[in-house]
Motif scaffolding. Structure first.
Motif, mmCIF file in Angstrom:
data_model
loop_
_atom_site.group_PDB
_atom_site.id
_atom_site.type_symbol
_atom_site.label_atom_id
_atom_site.label_comp_id
_atom_site.label_asym_id
_atom_site.label_seq_id
_atom_site.Cartn_x
_atom_site.Cartn_y
_atom_site.Cartn_z
ATOM 1 N N ASP A 43 0.857 -1.183 0.000
ATOM 2 C CA ASP A 43 0.000 0.000 0.000
ATOM 3 C C ASP A 43 0.894 1.235 0.000
ATOM 4 N N TRP A 44 0.632 2.162 -0.906
ATOM 5 C CA TRP A 44 1.469 3.348 -0.975
ATOM 6 C C TRP A 44 0.665 4.561 -1.388
ATOM 7 N N VAL A 45 1.236 5.722 -1.059
ATOM 8 C CA VAL A 45 0.582 6.988 -1.366
ATOM 9 C C VAL A 45 1.645 7.990 -1.797
ATOM 10 N N VAL A 46 1.286 8.807 -2.793
ATOM 11 C CA VAL A 46 2.118 9.922 -3.245
ATOM 12 C C VAL A 46 1.252 11.166 -3.189
ATOM 13 N N LEU A 47 1.766 12.225 -2.586
ATOM 14 C CA LEU A 47 1.046 13.493 -2.521
ATOM 15 C C LEU A 47 1.886 14.548 -3.233
ATOM 16 N N ALA A 48 1.280 15.226 -4.197
ATOM 17 C CA ALA A 48 1.957 16.286 -4.939
ATOM 18 C C ALA A 48 1.097 17.539 -4.881
ATOM 19 N N PRO A 49 1.720 18.705 -4.985
ATOM 20 C CA PRO A 49 0.978 19.960 -4.780
ATOM 21 C C PRO A 49 0.012 20.325 -5.905
ATOM 22 N N THR A 50 0.320 19.919 -7.127
ATOM 23 C CA THR A 50 -0.529 20.282 -8.257
ATOM 24 C C THR A 50 -0.630 19.106 -9.233
ATOM 25 N N ARG A 51 -1.497 19.257 -10.203
ATOM 26 C CA ARG A 51 -1.774 18.195 -11.166
ATOM 27 C C ARG A 51 -0.534 17.801 -11.982
ATOM 28 N N GLY A 52 0.265 18.768 -12.418
ATOM 29 C CA GLY A 52 1.439 18.479 -13.255
ATOM 30 C C GLY A 52 2.433 17.537 -12.582
ATOM 31 N N PRO A 53 2.923 17.893 -11.389
ATOM 32 C CA PRO A 53 3.847 16.984 -10.697
ATOM 33 C C PRO A 53 3.214 15.624 -10.378
ATOM 34 N N LEU A 54 1.917 15.631 -10.065
ATOM 35 C CA LEU A 54 1.247 14.367 -9.779
ATOM 36 C C LEU A 54 1.236 13.479 -11.021
ATOM 37 N N ARG A 55 0.943 14.073 -12.181
ATOM 38 C CA ARG A 55 0.967 13.293 -13.423
ATOM 39 C C ARG A 55 2.344 12.697 -13.674
ATOM 40 N N GLY A 56 3.390 13.467 -13.404
ATOM 41 C CA GLY A 56 4.754 12.956 -13.570
ATOM 42 C C GLY A 56 5.029 11.784 -12.634
ATOM 43 N N ALA A 57 4.571 11.902 -11.384
ATOM 44 C CA ALA A 57 4.771 10.818 -10.409
ATOM 45 C C ALA A 57 3.987 9.579 -10.819
ATOM 46 N N ILE A 58 2.767 9.773 -11.317
ATOM 47 C CA ILE A 58 1.945 8.636 -11.764
ATOM 48 C C ILE A 58 2.614 7.939 -12.945
ATOM 49 N N LYS A 59 3.095 8.724 -13.898
ATOM 50 C CA LYS A 59 3.763 8.147 -15.075
ATOM 51 C C LYS A 59 4.973 7.324 -14.649
ATOM 52 N N ARG A 60 5.782 7.881 -13.750
ATOM 53 C CA ARG A 60 6.984 7.163 -13.292
ATOM 54 C C ARG A 60 6.595 5.910 -12.506
ATOM 55 N N ALA A 61 5.591 6.016 -11.648
ATOM 56 C CA ALA A 61 5.138 4.842 -10.880
ATOM 57 C C ALA A 61 4.658 3.753 -11.828
ATOM 58 N N ASN A 62 3.880 4.116 -12.841
ATOM 59 C CA ASN A 62 3.390 3.127 -13.803
ATOM 60 C C ASN A 62 4.536 2.455 -14.547
ATOM 61 N N GLN A 63 5.568 3.211 -14.893
ATOM 62 C CA GLN A 63 6.731 2.628 -15.572
ATOM 63 C C GLN A 63 7.427 1.604 -14.683
ATOM 64 N N VAL A 64 7.631 1.965 -13.434
ATOM 65 C CA VAL A 64 8.311 1.054 -12.499
ATOM 66 C C VAL A 64 7.461 -0.190 -12.262
ATOM 67 N N LEU A 65 6.169 -0.010 -12.017
ATOM 68 C CA LEU A 65 5.295 -1.155 -11.761
ATOM 69 C C LEU A 65 5.244 -2.080 -12.975
ATOM 70 N N GLU A 66 5.222 -1.509 -14.168
ATOM 71 C CA GLU A 66 5.229 -2.331 -15.382
ATOM 72 C C GLU A 66 6.524 -3.119 -15.495
ATOM 73 N N SER A 67 7.647 -2.490 -15.180
ATOM 74 C CA SER A 67 8.928 -3.203 -15.250
ATOM 75 C C SER A 67 8.998 -4.332 -14.223
ATOM 76 N N LEU A 68 8.288 -4.169 -13.107
ATOM 77 C CA LEU A 68 8.245 -5.204 -12.065
ATOM 78 C C LEU A 68 7.140 -6.233 -12.322
ATOM 79 N N LYS A 69 6.359 -6.009 -13.369
ATOM 80 C CA LYS A 69 5.225 -6.881 -13.700
ATOM 81 C C LYS A 69 4.191 -6.903 -12.572
ATOM 82 N N VAL A 70 3.931 -5.710 -12.039
ATOM 83 C CA VAL A 70 2.957 -5.520 -10.962
ATOM 84 C C VAL A 70 1.841 -4.624 -11.487
ATOM 85 N N GLU A 71 0.610 -4.963 -11.127
ATOM 86 C CA GLU A 71 -0.530 -4.151 -11.545
ATOM 87 C C GLU A 71 -1.171 -3.497 -10.332
#
Length: 178
Positions: A73-101
């Motif tokens: 279970d994890w949480v990321v908090l970002a101040p605005t939509r732009g940084p949050l989108r960047g964090a989501i994109k990076r998280a999705n890349q890492v999770l995909e490389s780990l074969k985790v959904e």
């Protein structure tokens, strides 16, 4: 094992862990070889989860935004939509490389003003308890064991013991002004 080999220099420890990972399980009276995953209840499970998700920890830490993880279970908090989108994109890349959904029912992406649940607690500016309250699923999960205890004929002392343990958990995360 590849991640562990990078972190643990001892071949003896690596062999011990490999034994946990590659094991036999009994299914309908027959043994079958398990080469992927950990046995249910394996004491190494928290360690292996931490090692496996370390690339996510590293990537989210580099974003500079608030990030917390407990097991899966994890949480990321970002101040605005732009940084949050960047964090989501990076998280999705890492999770995909780990074969985790991500679990669709347990994933929330949105404004903090809508509130969210994490680790059994509800974080919401409307809650009135410094923004933290008991999550809806926690309330729901609380009553199932009570019903089971009652149907199994537990006495009042046993029910009170369960209630005390549960409230101790609640109060560890929620401050109640008496």
């Amino acid at each position: 094992m590849g991640l562990l080999c990078d972190m643990i220099p001892s071949p003896m420890v690596l062999d011990l862990v490999r034994g946990y990972l590659q094991h036999l399980e009994e299914e309908d009276g027959a043994l079958r070889q398990i080469d992927l995953g950990i046995s249910l209840g394996c004491p190494l499970s928290p360690l292996m989860g931490g090692v496996y998700l370390k690339p996510l920890d590293d990537a989210m830490t580099k974003t500079g935004w608030f990030y917390a993880r407990f097991m899966d279970d994890w949480v990321v908090l970002a101040p605005t939509r732009g940084p949050l989108r960047g964090a989501i994109k990076r998280a999705n890349q890492v999770l995909e490389s780990l074969k985790v959904e991500k679990h669709p029912d347990k994933t929330f992406i949105g404004r903090l003003s809508r509130g969210f649940e994490f680790m059994g607690y509800r974080f919401d500016s409307e809650s009135g308890r410094d923004g933290v309250d008991i999550g809806a699923q926690s309330w729901h999960n609380h009553f199932k064991p009570m019903e089971t205890l009652e149907s199994d004929g537990a006495d009042a002392e046993r029910l009170a013991m369960y209630q005390n343990f549960w409230w101790r958990w609640v109060e560890s995360g929620v401050y109640f002004n008496s």
